[in-house]
Design a protein around this motif. Structure first.
Motif, PDB file in Angstrom:
ATOM      1  N   ARG A  58       0.831  -1.204   0.000  1.00 26.48           N
ATOM      2  CA  ARG A  58       0.000   0.000   0.000  1.00 26.48           C
ATOM      3  C   ARG A  58       0.870   1.260   0.000  1.00 26.48           C
ATOM      4  N   THR A  59       1.988   1.203   0.674  1.00 31.65           N
ATOM      5  CA  THR A  59       2.888   2.363   0.711  1.00 31.65           C
ATOM      6  C   THR A  59       3.440   2.672  -0.673  1.00 31.65           C
ATOM      7  N   PHE A  60       3.871   1.638  -1.386  1.00 29.92           N
ATOM      8  CA  PHE A  60       4.411   1.867  -2.728  1.00 29.92           C
ATOM      9  C   PHE A  60       3.315   2.329  -3.688  1.00 29.92           C
ATOM     10  N   LEU A  61       2.098   1.799  -3.537  1.00 32.95           N
ATOM     11  CA  LEU A  61       0.990   2.273  -4.368  1.00 32.95           C
ATOM     12  C   LEU A  61       0.700   3.738  -4.075  1.00 32.95           C
ATOM     13  N   PHE A  62       0.645   4.082  -2.807  1.00 35.07           N
ATOM     14  CA  PHE A  62       0.396   5.470  -2.401  1.00 35.07           C
ATOM     15  C   PHE A  62       1.479   6.396  -2.945  1.00 35.07           C
TER      16      PHE A  62
END
Length: 326
Positions: free
Chosen positions: A100-104
């Motif tokens: 989720r961090t990399f997507l964000f």
């Protein structure tokens, strides 16, 4: 009468002594070491070491210890090596947060770079009055405190008194009457992306506009005479000239979005569920929920490692492209 010519001895050049220092002025001795410049920068270095390096080293140490609430009070933490890192890396929730961090980060950085580039190109083509208005607006938006901007977005998307719900209901979308934006994971994620982009675009746009003013106009004129379109001019003239600035802005935005904690913590605290939980929020949640400061420090260190890895990979790719273009 005969003329008598006296023969004189040839004049030999006289060696004059080298001019010495003026009388009354003592000879200045060149100091071997001048400590004054070091004394001037010593306070800044000391402050940097205390505010940046010491907390980093302290976090590394805590991540290698069994450090809970009791150890925080007594100070007798036991060294456990890499056990905290093994605990995190074996936790499925941690890997969900990493994804989720990399997507964000990817969504935010792409939107920021595209919008900032368009704003910078538009500002360059405006008249002086228009440029002044746009740049002033960007500076004002950039200068707004993070917590204040986050609070404004909370008001905008409030379920009962928010302007967004009122506007959508007025346009005939009755399903948005009292719609709870922050109770929906996807909606909360999108709102946070809008907030981060709105806060980041002004800095990136101003920086790129400043770099655009350094490109010689003769290059644009030559490209237009050759029949190049606007997209071709940007791809072949503007971007190659401003590649270092684009790299700098990209790196800063990666760091900015990777460590976006205040906005998420104030607005959603990582909820609903884990829909808006990224690594900095996960580290704080881990440290505060069960007083596992060792796991929180380990999560922070892994965040630094992952962020550094992204930047290193990007730098290597950019340098490789520059070498191939030469």
């Amino acid at each position: 009468m005969p003329v008598i010519r006296e023969r004189t001895a040839p004049r030999t050049p006289q060696h004059r002594p080298a001019p010495g220092p003026p009388a009354g002025r003592p000879k200045r001795s060149r100091p071997s070491h001048n400590l004054w410049p070091y004394a001037l920068i010593a306070p800044a270095i000391a402050g940097m070491l205390y505010l940046l390096v010491y907390p980093l080293l302290r976090a590394v140490l805590i991540s290698l210890q069994d450090f809970g609430l009791r150890q925080l009070i007594t100070g007798d933490a036991e060294f456990v090596g890499l056990r905290n890192y093994q605990t995190l890396l074996s936790d499925p929730r941690f890997w969900d947060v990493v994804g989720r961090t990399f997507l964000f980060m990817a969504v935010n950085v792409v939107l920021i770079m595209v919008l900032a580039t368009l704003v910078a190109l538009m500002t360059e083509r405006l008249a002086k009055a228009g440029r002044t208005v746009v740049l002033s607006s960007l500076v004002l938006a950039w200068a707004m405190p993070v917590v204040a901007a986050t609070t404004v977005f909370q008001w905008l998307f409030h379920s009962e008194f928010g302007i967004v719900n009122w506007a959508l209901t007025s346009l005939g979308f009755d399903s948005f009457d009292r719609y709870p934006w922050f109770a929906n994971g996807t909606a909360a994620f999108v709102i946070l992306v809008l907030l981060i982009v709105w806060q980041s675009v002004p800095f990136a746009a101003i920086t790129l506009y400043s770099a655009l003013t350094t490109v010689p106009t003769e290059l644009y004129e030559s490209a237009r005479l050759d029949g190049a379109s606007g997209a071709r001019i940007f791809r072949s003239v503007t971007f190659p000239m401003l590649r270092p600035i684009f790299l700098l802005v990209f790196s800063l935005e990666v760091i900015w979005t990777f460590k976006a904690f205040v906005q998420i913590w104030v607005m959603t605290r990582g909820g609903p569920g884990d829909a808006t939980t990224i690594l900095p929020v996960y580290a704080v949640q881990t440290a505060l929920s069960s007083q596992r400061y060792d796991l929180g420090s380990a999560a922070s260190m892994l965040t630094v490692v992952l962020m550094s890895g992204v930047l290193v990979l990007y730098f290597r790719q950019m340098l490789r492209q520059e070498d191939e273009s030469r």
